[in-house]
Design an enzyme around this catalytic site. Structure first.
Site, mmCIF file in Angstrom:
data_model
loop_
_atom_site.group_PDB
_atom_site.id
_atom_site.type_symbol
_atom_site.label_atom_id
_atom_site.label_comp_id
_atom_site.label_asym_id
_atom_site.label_seq_id
_atom_site.Cartn_x
_atom_site.Cartn_y
_atom_site.Cartn_z
ATOM 1 N N GLY A 39 -16.325 20.667 19.511
ATOM 2 C CA GLY A 39 -16.449 19.266 19.066
ATOM 3 C C GLY A 39 -17.135 18.348 20.056
ATOM 4 N N GLY A 40 -17.328 18.835 21.293
ATOM 5 C CA GLY A 40 -18.114 18.061 22.261
ATOM 6 C C GLY A 40 -17.478 16.755 22.684
ATOM 7 N N GLY A 145 -25.810 17.518 24.811
ATOM 8 C CA GLY A 145 -25.161 16.202 24.859
ATOM 9 C C GLY A 145 -25.418 15.386 26.106
ATOM 10 C CB SER A 146 -24.870 12.321 27.062
ATOM 11 O OG SER A 146 -23.808 11.866 26.234
ATOM 12 C CB ILE A 185 -18.235 3.213 25.981
ATOM 13 C CG1 ILE A 185 -18.925 4.172 24.999
ATOM 14 C CG2 ILE A 185 -17.092 3.916 26.705
ATOM 15 C CD1 ILE A 185 -19.602 5.375 25.647
ATOM 16 N N GLY A 186 -17.407 0.292 26.983
ATOM 17 C CA GLY A 186 -16.603 -0.570 27.858
ATOM 18 C C GLY A 186 -15.809 -1.599 27.063
ATOM 19 C CB VAL A 238 -21.598 -4.092 39.955
ATOM 20 C CG1 VAL A 238 -20.645 -3.384 40.903
ATOM 21 C CG2 VAL A 238 -20.829 -4.685 38.786
ATOM 22 C CG HIS A 445 -12.808 -12.062 -6.385
ATOM 23 N ND1 HIS A 445 -13.155 -12.751 -5.253
ATOM 24 C CD2 HIS A 445 -11.710 -12.680 -6.900
ATOM 25 C CE1 HIS A 445 -12.328 -13.760 -5.081
ATOM 26 N NE2 HIS A 445 -11.423 -13.738 -6.065
HETATM 27 C C1 LIG Z 1 -15.689 6.895 24.806
HETATM 28 C C2 LIG Z 1 -16.779 7.210 23.827
HETATM 29 C C3 LIG Z 1 -16.708 6.729 22.543
HETATM 30 C C4 LIG Z 1 -17.708 7.020 21.625
HETATM 31 N N1 LIG Z 1 -17.586 6.532 20.371
HETATM 32 C C5 LIG Z 1 -18.543 6.801 19.455
HETATM 33 C C6 LIG Z 1 -18.414 6.348 18.132
HETATM 34 O O1 LIG Z 1 -17.436 5.703 17.777
HETATM 35 N N2 LIG Z 1 -19.400 6.647 17.254
HETATM 36 C C7 LIG Z 1 -20.512 7.366 17.629
HETATM 37 O O2 LIG Z 1 -21.398 7.595 16.793
HETATM 38 N N3 LIG Z 1 -20.652 7.829 18.884
HETATM 39 C C8 LIG Z 1 -19.693 7.564 19.800
HETATM 40 N N4 LIG Z 1 -19.812 8.064 21.063
HETATM 41 C C9 LIG Z 1 -21.013 8.856 21.392
HETATM 42 C C10 LIG Z 1 -20.878 10.287 20.861
HETATM 43 O O3 LIG Z 1 -19.743 10.892 21.420
HETATM 44 C C11 LIG Z 1 -22.125 11.088 21.194
HETATM 45 O O4 LIG Z 1 -23.266 10.405 20.717
HETATM 46 C C12 LIG Z 1 -22.063 12.469 20.554
HETATM 47 O O5 LIG Z 1 -20.945 13.190 20.987
HETATM 48 C C13 LIG Z 1 -23.339 13.257 20.870
HETATM 49 O O6 LIG Z 1 -23.258 14.498 20.273
HETATM 50 P P1 LIG Z 1 -24.036 15.764 20.852
HETATM 51 O O7 LIG Z 1 -23.748 16.873 19.905
HETATM 52 O O8 LIG Z 1 -25.435 15.410 21.124
HETATM 53 O O9 LIG Z 1 -23.395 16.061 22.286
HETATM 54 P P2 LIG Z 1 -21.910 16.164 22.833
HETATM 55 O O10 LIG Z 1 -20.913 15.651 21.883
HETATM 56 O O11 LIG Z 1 -21.938 15.580 24.194
HETATM 57 O O12 LIG Z 1 -21.655 17.731 22.924
HETATM 58 C C14 LIG Z 1 -22.354 18.547 23.792
HETATM 59 C C15 LIG Z 1 -21.549 19.808 24.018
HETATM 60 O O13 LIG Z 1 -22.338 20.736 24.705
HETATM 61 C C16 LIG Z 1 -21.555 21.429 25.657
HETATM 62 N N5 LIG Z 1 -22.456 21.964 26.668
HETATM 63 C C17 LIG Z 1 -23.278 21.284 27.510
HETATM 64 N N6 LIG Z 1 -24.007 22.116 28.250
HETATM 65 C C18 LIG Z 1 -23.643 23.379 27.879
HETATM 66 C C19 LIG Z 1 -24.061 24.670 28.264
HETATM 67 N N7 LIG Z 1 -25.036 24.856 29.162
HETATM 68 N N8 LIG Z 1 -23.456 25.729 27.680
HETATM 69 C C20 LIG Z 1 -22.480 25.548 26.741
HETATM 70 N N9 LIG Z 1 -22.068 24.357 26.340
HETATM 71 C C21 LIG Z 1 -22.645 23.268 26.884
HETATM 72 C C22 LIG Z 1 -20.635 20.337 26.178
HETATM 73 O O14 LIG Z 1 -19.496 20.905 26.801
HETATM 74 C C23 LIG Z 1 -20.310 19.588 24.897
HETATM 75 O O15 LIG Z 1 -19.176 20.132 24.267
HETATM 76 C C24 LIG Z 1 -18.816 7.811 22.009
HETATM 77 C C25 LIG Z 1 -18.894 8.327 23.303
HETATM 78 C C26 LIG Z 1 -17.883 8.040 24.201
HETATM 79 C C27 LIG Z 1 -17.970 8.612 25.577
#
Ligand SMILES: Cc1cc2nc3c(=O)[nH]c(=O)nc-3n(C[C@H](O)[C@H](O)[C@H](O)COP(=O)(O)OP(=O)(O)OC[C@H]3O[C@@H](n4cnc5c(N)ncnc54)[C@H](O)[C@@H]3O)c2cc1C
Length: 467
Positions: A39-40, A145-146, A185-186, A238, A445
């Site tokens: 789920g990342g 991801g990030s 996020i903040g 900051v 409504h």
């Molecule tokens: C506090 C917070 C709140 C947020 N709220 C929202 C929201 O309400 N709505 C919204 O749209 N977005 C929100 N976001 C942003 C959202 O979480 C991201 O935009 C989204 O998760 C990006 O999805 P992704 O699949 O690109 O990457 P990610 O979700 O970052 O997943 C990447 C995955 O890759 C894995 N990975 C990385 N490198 C490797 C590797 N070499 N081998 C194997 N696995 C690896 C990581 O462990 C991770 O599980 C929020 C983010 C944060 C931090």
């Protein structure tokens, strides 16, 4: 050696949705995830846990309005933070388990471990037990991801000087939480702890919070949050963040060179996120990474290596879960020979504070900068029967439409349930609706959605009915 049509690295909303779509399209698919839960960021330390804490703290904050509704609460009402955090974790675990179920249901192979390129068609998976496995793939999708960004002079100790990840599992409500960065996020996490009783100060480098959104939304959200007790130091850079025992001192400077000093017990550093490719060995496959750490892609999300694609936070564009999901599905469909398309202008942005903030399309500032002639219609929530019935009076809906054609160019809203209301604007804009089209559609409504119809009426011919 195991061989797949598609191997996806990363199981966030980009990666796992892509895996499902690949499987639906008949590809033999594997997904690699370095953590034991799927789920990342979104499911584990992002969207879902933050919304769980926002919901719990919202219930608590609502207590302050019970008396207005004729509800008398006798006895003490207390926050049990440990239980609140445990509930959040249960929501996360259940949701992550749901992704595992979806992988199994779609016969997707899940490989746990750090994925790194061997070459353009092979990925090695380094497992927690020290063993390694290499798989072969016709196509590879990078969905890594990030991670939270930092400022070079701040030492994040994950105890008192923290990122969003630690802020989702604090063991106590801070006395004074100093937040560095007034982005989504903040502000969301700030409101959680504000509601739970913390003093919250936000230091922002730009001249307003949520700076990417329409300035009117930023102004209204600032007003409401100030009323709730949050303190803002905008246009402040900051300069230092120092920990001394349980205390954290943040110093910031304004444009005139004047310094402020904020004494807190926790500081949340929320200055954005950076694309994550650590350990991926992208160079072994010849994949280009930009100076800013992003995987470079073309309009089809294809890297410079033809069989390798990249999606989500690791590529250009908004760092949002639903953007990552759309890209995940798009790449799967491209691989299947289809011709999918994403309109990035129609990816909505939401802040899940209360009142909620949501927007899609162009802001007033963007339209002015590009010289587009537009008209604007605004309707305040306090003029809605539904808003008065529930007591959610803050906010408005603003619709921006082309001055000549009346086509809706942007919808910006702040108020109760805007996170869900924005979907109407996305649908309307997807079908190139005019403001008049929206104004002529029946809206039930009394609902909050009537604010959209009224704003459309206001934009059409300045003929809102209820103001
Ligand atoms: C506090 C917070 C709140 C947020 N709220 C929202 C929201 O309400 N709505 C919204 O749209 N977005 C929100 N976001 C942003 C959202 O979480 C991201 O935009 C989204 O998760 C990006 O999805 P992704 O699949 O690109 O990457 P990610 O979700 O970052 O997943 C990447 C995955 O890759 C894995 N990975 C990385 N490198 C490797 C590797 N070499 N081998 C194997 N696995 C690896 C990581 O462990 C991770 O599980 C929020 C983010 C944060 C931090």
């Amino acid at each position: 050696m195991n061989s797949f049509d598609v191997v996806i690295i990363g199981s966030g909303p980009g990666g796992y949705v892509s895996a499902i779509r690949c499987a639906q399209l008949g590809f033999k698919t594997a997904i690699i995830e370095k953590y034991s839960t799927l789920g990342g960021t979104c499911l584990n330390v992002g969207c879902i846990p933050s919304k769980a804490l926002l919901s719990s703290s919202h219930h608590y904050a609502e207590l302050a309005h019970f008396a207005d509704h004729g509800i008398e609460v006798s006895g003490e009402v207390k926050v049990n933070l440990e239980k609140m955090i445990a509930r959040k974790q249960a929501v996360v675990d259940q949701t992550s388990g749901g992704v595992k179920y979806l992988m199994d249901k779609n016969k997707i192979t899940v490989l746990e471990g750090l994925g790194s390129f061997v070459d353009a068609t092979h990925v090695a998976i380094a497992k927690a037990d020290g063993t390694s496995e290499t798989v072969e793939a016709k196509n590879i999708i990078i969905a890594t991801g990030s991670k939270p960004s930092n400022l070079p002079f701040i030492k994040i100790d994950k105890e008192r000087i923290i990122t969003s990840t630690e802020a989702l599992k604090l063991k106590e409500v801070p006395k004074h939480l100093v937040i560095i960065g007034g982005g989504v996020i903040g502000i969301e996490l700030g409101q959680v702890y504000l509601r739970l009783g913390a003093q919250v100060s936000v230091v922002e480098f730009m001249d307003r919070i949520i700076p990417g959104m329409d300035a009117s939304l930023s102004k209204e959200l600032t007003k409401v949050l100030k009323k709730q007790g949050m303190k803002f130091y905008v246009s402040h850079k900051v300069k230092s963040v120092e920990r001394n025992g349980d205390a954290v001192t943040v110093q910031a400077e304004n444009a005139k060179g004047e310094t402020i000093t904020l004494q807190g017990d926790y500081s949340l550093v929320s200055v954005g996120r950076r694309p994550y490719t650590d350990g991926l060995n992208a160079d072994k496959a010849g994949v280009k990474i930009s100076d800013r750490g992003m995987v470079e892609v073309n309009d089809h999300l294809q890297t410079n290596v033809p069989n390798i694609y990249a999606i989500g936070d690791v590529v250009r564009g908004a760092m949002l879960a639903h953007k990552a999901e759309e890209e995940g599905a798009m790449v799967a469909e491209i691989l299947a020979g289809q011709k999918p398309h994403i309109d990035y202008n129609l990816i909505p942005g939401v802040v899940y504070t209360w009142p909620e903030v949501a927007a899609v399309g162009q802001t007033e500032e963007q339209l002015k900068a590009s010289g587009v002639e537009f008209k604007s219609g605004t309707f305040p929530f306090k003029a809605l029967g539904r808003a008065r019935a529930s007591g959610d009076l803050d906010g408005f809906v603003k619709i921006l439409a082309d001055a000549k054609t009346d086509e809706v160019l942007g919808v910006h809203m702040i108020g109760a349930r805007c996170a869900d209301l924005i979907a109407e604007a996305v649908v309307a804009m997807e079908f190139k609706a005019s403001a008049e089209d929206i104004s002529r559609m029946s809206h039930a409504h009394p609902t909050f959605a009537e604010a959209i119809k009224e704003a459309a009426l206001a934009a059409t011919d300045n003929r809102a009915l209820h103001v």
